[in-house]
Design an enzyme around this catalytic site. Structure first.
Site, mmCIF file in Angstrom:
data_model
loop_
_atom_site.group_PDB
_atom_site.id
_atom_site.type_symbol
_atom_site.label_atom_id
_atom_site.label_comp_id
_atom_site.label_asym_id
_atom_site.label_seq_id
_atom_site.Cartn_x
_atom_site.Cartn_y
_atom_site.Cartn_z
ATOM 1 N N LYS B 79 0.846 -1.205 0.000
ATOM 2 C CA LYS B 79 0.000 0.000 0.000
ATOM 3 C C LYS B 79 0.879 1.252 0.000
ATOM 4 C CE LYS B 79 -4.003 1.999 2.436
ATOM 5 N NZ LYS B 79 -4.938 1.893 3.577
ATOM 6 N N SER B 164 -10.131 2.187 2.622
ATOM 7 C CA SER B 164 -9.177 2.861 1.771
ATOM 8 C C SER B 164 -8.203 1.921 1.065
ATOM 9 C CB SER B 164 -8.365 3.850 2.599
ATOM 10 O OG SER B 164 -7.542 3.158 3.528
ATOM 11 N N SER B 188 -10.619 0.112 6.889
ATOM 12 C CA SER B 188 -9.928 0.163 5.596
ATOM 13 C C SER B 188 -9.228 -1.117 5.168
ATOM 14 C CB SER B 188 -8.904 1.296 5.596
ATOM 15 O OG SER B 188 -9.539 2.540 5.461
#
Lengths: 95, 503
Positions: B79, B164, B188
């Site tokens: 990420k 997210s 998330s």
């Protein structure tokens, strides 16, 4: 809680985010909506409740007060938009 | 040779050890999959094939000497919220446009030291603020899943992969990596996992180091994996977790062998079902899925108990005070002086204000403003302190529950995956996506989402387990039972691979 345009501009100044008059109008409604929604917390009696700090009670770890890092000015300033001799350059602050 | 990208992480480890293929061959298979598939999905914002091949080469040397580390040669997506030494890290915000860290996050370092290979940086909502990956400065991620129309055929409507960690969930679901790192502040990791048929676990606050992760809300943020299977998630979390003196909230406690714990089964396990999670507007199929999960656990020898978590409804409003407040403080560092974007102004304050207006997207600006408001003079007690007190009550609800149950079962999300733009008009509608996940962050507990079925539209649905502090092992045990009963879920068609190169 009703947020008016003056309040939006005051918060924007505090947050150091430039907001146009048009954006301020939209934000008035959005911020008021969110703040009204969080007001439901007033239903909860918290008079005898401590604020939460940790999930499990753990003492904050301590270490000896000594320098463990440093001497890397190249790395520290590497990503800065403007530097001079390992200093960050900003617009003039003091007259 | 079979398509190496369809292996699970555990199968790949096995194949590498048996020398059925090399780490380089495995990595090359994923590099090709990213080349042909990422254009349509936008899961990676920065593929790093050369970096990956260099790591794979070292892995092959270790494997040749029969000296593999725990994740030797395993290609992962990372990420873009994790700082990577020498590799651009942006948190998917314009304000960090060309930021190239000179250090590695502790969780990242743990993974690479365990032999994992980084395929690239994955898309996410800007500063991890969002539940659909639509706020990213690099544009939204497209879910590899598509809805079925009335005629049973797949429709073209683009679905969100959740957020997210939408790049992470999409990349894992589309087999563009064997597993991915992710972070979870209000859901998330778990919400995108639920929406893509993948497994995601947010460990206990303090289990993984936050050092080197771009901060959103420091008292809520935790790193964790998104993976294809419960076992893969167990293997990844085992490598990511661990004490780090550089994060003072990281807890010094042993990391157990999660994959071994996973195999212990649920005989005699007491599972709590909170009545407060039967919220208004929850879809019928989510309710049915929940009942199915209860039945599977019962069949496997667990006992089911109704419990009460009376402060559940206050978690989301309290979260939307705590998270923006901490974000407004954390994001104060983006001032155009030390890194990232700078927009010139007539004086230093004007420079700050212009830079932050241009650098932050709409949702980030909104949250920084809310956070600034609730922390401003005269409001601190009424908002932030009040919310932190409500947090104590939410945690207390769980402390009570642990007297009678060992783990809690809930749905992960109130509804299946939605289409682009469906919830962007109204911030409150988007915030409701986190209604079942956010309590877990507020109480600091571990939570895991496991795929458990498909909606009537043919898209994945997840169930969530919530555990005691530092008892991730029980989540893996319970998750494994659901996985064994429900089976695994993959998108029906690999439509995202471009036709020119084929597959």
């Amino acid at each position: 809680m009703q947020v008016d345009e003056a309040t939006v501009q005051r918060i924007a100044r505090l947050a150091r985010i430039k907001v146009t008059a048009e954006e301020a109008k939209a934000l008035e409604k959005e911020l008021s909506g969110i703040l009204n929604w969080v007001e439901q917390l007033d239903e909860v009696d918290t008079s005898a409740v401590e604020p939460m700090t940790r999930v499990v009670p753990v003492a904050l770890p301590k270490r000896t007060d000594e320098v463990t890092d440093g001497d890397i000015p190249d790395q520290v300033t590497k990503n800065a938009p403007q530097t001079e001799d390992h200093f960050f350059v900003v617009p003039k602050v003091v007259e | 040779m079979t398509d190496l990208t369809t292996l699970t992480l555990a199968e790949a480890l096995d194949g590498l050890k048996k020398k059925s293929f090399t780490a380089t061959e495995l990595t090359e298979a994923f590099i090709r999959a990213i080349e042909t598939g990422n254009g349509a999905l936008n899961a990676y914002v920065l593929p790093t094939p050369e970096h990956a091949l260099a790591q794979a080469k070292i892995s092959d040397e270790r494997l040749a000497k029969d000296d593999p580390r725990p994740l030797e040669g395993i290609p992962l997506g990372h990420k873009d919220l994790f700082c990577t030494n020498g590799v651009r890290t942006t948190a998917c915000s314009r304000i960090l446009g060309n930021f190239v860290p000179t250090y590695e996050s502790s969780v990242g370092a743990n993974l690479w030291n365990a032999g994992a290979v980084m395929l690239g940086k994955l898309n996410n909502d800007e500063f991890a603020m969002g539940s659909s990956n639509e706020t990213s400065a690099f544009g939204p991620v497209v879910s590899p899943w598509r809805r079925k129309g009335k005629d049973g055929q797949l429709t073209d409507a683009k679905l969100v992969p959740g957020g997210s960690s939408g790049g992470s969930s999409a990349a894992v679901a589309a087999s563009l990596c064997l597993g991915a790192t992710a972070t979870d502040t209000g859901g998330s990791i778990r919400q995108p996992a639920a929406l893509t048929g993948t497994v995601g676990i947010k460990p206990t606050y303090g289990r993984c180091s936050r050092w080197g992760i771009v901060a959103f809300a420091s008292s809520l943020d935790q790193a964790g994996p998104i993976a294809k299977t419960v076992e893969d998630a167990a293997l990844m979390l085992g490598a990511m977790a661990g004490y780090d003196p550089k994060d003072s909230t990281c807890v010094d406690t042993p990391v157990p062998d999660y994959a071994a714990q996973m195999r212990e089964g649920v005989k005699g396990l007491r599972v709590g079902v909170p009545k407060e999670y039967r919220v208004e507007g929850m879809s019928k199929e989510i309710e049915a899925l929940w009942q199915q999960g209860i039945q599977w656990l019962r069949d496997a020898g667990a006992s089911i108990h109704e419990i009460s978590l009376p402060h559940t409804k206050y978690a989301l409003p309290a979260y939307y005070i705590v998270a923006p407040a901490e974000a407004s403080s954390n994001l104060a560092r983006y001032d155009g002086v030390r890194y990232g974007l700078r927009v010139p102004g007539k004086d230093v304050v004007d420079m700050y204000s212009q830079t932050r207006a241009a650098g932050f997207g709409k949702e980030v600006r909104r949250r920084v403003l809310i956070g600034t408001y609730v922390l401003s003079a005269g409001y601190y007690d009424a908002y932030y302190l009040k919310a932190q007190k409500v947090r104590t009550l939410i945690k207390r609800d769980f402390d009570e529950a642990w007297n009678t149950v060992d783990v809690v079962l809930t749905p992960t999300t109130p509804s299946p995956a939605f289409a682009f733009g469906e919830k962007t008009g109204d911030p409150l509608a988007m915030y409701l996506e986190d209604i079942f996940t956010v309590t877990v962050n507020m109480a600091g507990l571990p939570g895991m989402s496991v795929p458990a079925g498909l909606s009537s539209e043919g898209t994945p649905l997840g169930l969530q387990f919530i555990g005691r502090p530092f008892d991730e092992g029980t989540l893996f045990r319970a998750g494994k039972v659901i996985e064994d009963a429900a089976g695994r879920f993959a998108p029906p068609q690999a439509w995202w691979h471009s036709a020119s190169t084929g597959r």
